[in-house]
Design a protein around this motif. Structure first.
Motif, PDB file in Angstrom:
ATOM      1  N   GLN A   1      68.864 -41.813 -76.140  1.00 51.65           N
ATOM      2  CA  GLN A   1      67.682 -42.306 -75.412  1.00 51.65           C
ATOM      3  C   GLN A   1      66.753 -43.103 -76.321  1.00 51.65           C
ATOM      4  O   GLN A   1      65.528 -43.018 -76.200  1.00 51.65           O
ATOM      5  CB  GLN A   1      66.912 -41.160 -74.762  1.00 51.65           C
ATOM      6  N   ALA A   2      67.343 -43.869 -77.228  1.00 49.37           N
ATOM      7  CA  ALA A   2      66.516 -44.658 -78.144  1.00 49.37           C
ATOM      8  C   ALA A   2      67.248 -45.923 -78.547  1.00 49.37           C
ATOM      9  O   ALA A   2      68.465 -46.026 -78.436  1.00 49.37           O
ATOM     10  CB  ALA A   2      66.158 -43.837 -79.382  1.00 49.37           C
TER      11      ALA A   2
ATOM     12  N   GLY B   1      66.772 -39.381 -69.435  1.00 51.55           N
ATOM     13  CA  GLY B   1      67.369 -39.743 -68.150  1.00 51.55           C
ATOM     14  C   GLY B   1      67.152 -41.195 -67.780  1.00 51.55           C
ATOM     15  O   GLY B   1      67.665 -41.652 -66.749  1.00 51.55           O
ATOM     16  N   ALA B   2      66.398 -41.939 -68.596  1.00 56.19           N
ATOM     17  CA  ALA B   2      66.121 -43.344 -68.302  1.00 56.19           C
ATOM     18  C   ALA B   2      67.416 -44.145 -68.195  1.00 56.19           C
ATOM     19  O   ALA B   2      68.302 -44.022 -69.031  1.00 56.19           O
ATOM     20  CB  ALA B   2      65.213 -43.945 -69.373  1.00 56.19           C
ATOM     21  N   ASP B   3      67.506 -44.970 -67.167  1.00 50.76           N
ATOM     22  CA  ASP B   3      68.710 -45.767 -66.946  1.00 50.76           C
ATOM     23  C   ASP B   3      68.337 -46.988 -66.104  1.00 50.76           C
ATOM     24  O   ASP B   3      67.480 -46.900 -65.224  1.00 50.76           O
ATOM     25  CB  ASP B   3      69.769 -44.936 -66.226  1.00 50.76           C
TER      26      ASP B   3
ATOM     27  N   ASN C   1      59.437 -45.664 -69.537  1.00 53.62           N
ATOM     28  CA  ASN C   1      58.571 -45.120 -70.583  1.00 53.62           C
ATOM     29  C   ASN C   1      58.948 -45.645 -71.966  1.00 53.62           C
ATOM     30  O   ASN C   1      59.114 -44.874 -72.923  1.00 53.62           O
ATOM     31  CB  ASN C   1      58.606 -43.585 -70.575  1.00 53.62           C
ATOM     32  N   LEU C   2      59.044 -46.966 -72.088  1.00 56.79           N
ATOM     33  CA  LEU C   2      59.308 -47.587 -73.380  1.00 56.79           C
ATOM     34  C   LEU C   2      58.168 -47.280 -74.349  1.00 56.79           C
ATOM     35  O   LEU C   2      57.003 -47.505 -74.041  1.00 56.79           O
ATOM     36  CB  LEU C   2      59.446 -49.109 -73.218  1.00 56.79           C
ATOM     37  N   ARG C   3      58.527 -46.771 -75.518  1.00 55.71           N
ATOM     38  CA  ARG C   3      57.542 -46.489 -76.562  1.00 55.71           C
ATOM     39  C   ARG C   3      58.103 -46.901 -77.916  1.00 55.71           C
ATOM     40  O   ARG C   3      59.241 -46.581 -78.248  1.00 55.71           O
ATOM     41  CB  ARG C   3      57.190 -44.991 -76.595  1.00 55.71           C
TER      42      ARG C   3
END
Length: 308
Positions: free
Chosen positions: A36-37, A125-127, A12-14
């Protein structure tokens, strides 16, 4: 399939533009941590000294950009300094409401530092190995841009849109910045051996094919043997080469990727936990819940409730 596109979509890259600056010397600001950024600062005019907590520092001039992948705190200033006020303090002091240009100081208008500042966010939680392989900071200088016409043109478009103040400029910049992030990954290969290995894996005839299979069909009952057979390699050689290039074994990569897909699917309120378990290759919702809780520290239903 485009593996990199699948990774960035799933994570979910934004892109988010948070301000453009007009700083008159002397100026300094401490930018806080942002989990997370990945933060970025693009210098349009003037000079910026970027200092990190470990004492490392970089100096940026017109056309230079720094990407800080893990969003760690840092100081922006016109020169090296012992301390700098927090960003929130600076914003309150000048009455900045979040729109237009962040103006600090009343110096010579022809000698100010103008920057475009923003960040990229990822799902909680993105990894992925590609994120872990990024260096603590990545600098793209004007000289690098001269060798990378596609990236250079994207950055020029970002600057033109940011400073145009036309309707839709912010939306256009956020979309353009997401393309810039992908280009920065490619350009940043020379600053990280781990990143170079991973991006090489995407192009590798055999490991790249294995990655395509995993990403296209994550629910399939893949084994090291079946993946090796699909790409025409022996089991041992495939496992060794996959680990060398990706920094993790094929089964560990598959297990982690299934859980990343699960995070994405759980954001869809129309997809039940049982459906998520099936689509990510688990034999039962209970097995899925155990794996999910072990990775993220909370049950799938709790994650969905928090996200909502």
């Amino acid at each position: 399939m485009d593996v990199l596109n699948d990774i960035l979509d799933t994570l979910n890259l934004r892109g988010v533009l948070y301000f453009r600056t007009d700083f008159s010397s002397p100026w300094s600001v401490t930018v806080p941590d942002l989990s997370q950024a990945a933060r970025f600062h693009l210098v349009v005019q003037g000079h910026c000294h970027v200092q990190f907590p470990d004492g490392e520092a970089v100096d940026l001039g017109p056309g230079d950009l720094v990407l800080i992948p893990r969003g760690r705190s840092h100081v922006l200033a016109d020169a090296a300094c012992a301390a700098a006020p927090e960003l929130e303090t600076v914003l309150k002091a000048v009455g900045y409401k979040g729109d237009g240009v962040l103006v600090v100081g009343e110096g010579d208008p022809n000698a100010t530092t103008q920057m475009v500042c923003g960040h990229y966010t990822f799902r909680n939680g993105a990894d992925h190995p590609i994120l872990r392989a990024l260096p603590d900071h990545l600098v793209t200088s004007a000289s690098v841009r001269a060798r990378e016409p596609w990236l250079d043109e994207m950055l020029r478009l970002v600057v033109r849109r940011v400073f145009s103040d036309e309707m839709g400029s912010t939306a256009a910049v956020t979309r353009l910045s997401e393309i810039v992030f992908i280009e920065l990954l490619r350009v940043g290969i020379g600053q990280s051996q781990e990143l170079q290995a991973i991006l090489s894996a995407f192009r590798d005839k055999q490991i790249g094919r294995a990655l395509q299979l995993i990403h296209a069909r994550p629910a399939d009952p893949w084994t090291v043997e079946s993946l090796a057979s699909e790409v025409g390699m022996s089991r041992s050689r495939f496992a060794e080469r996959f680990s060398e290039m990706m920094g993790t074994g094929p089964m560990a990569y598959l297990a982690d990727w299934r859980l990343q897909k699960a995070l994405s699917l759980l954001d869809d309120q129309h997809c039940s936990v049982q459906q998520v378990a099936i689509q990510t290759g688990y034999q039962s919702p209970a097995a899925f819940s155990r794996a999910f809780s072990g990775k993220f520290g909370l049950a799938p239903t709790e994650y969905r409730r928090n996200a909502a």
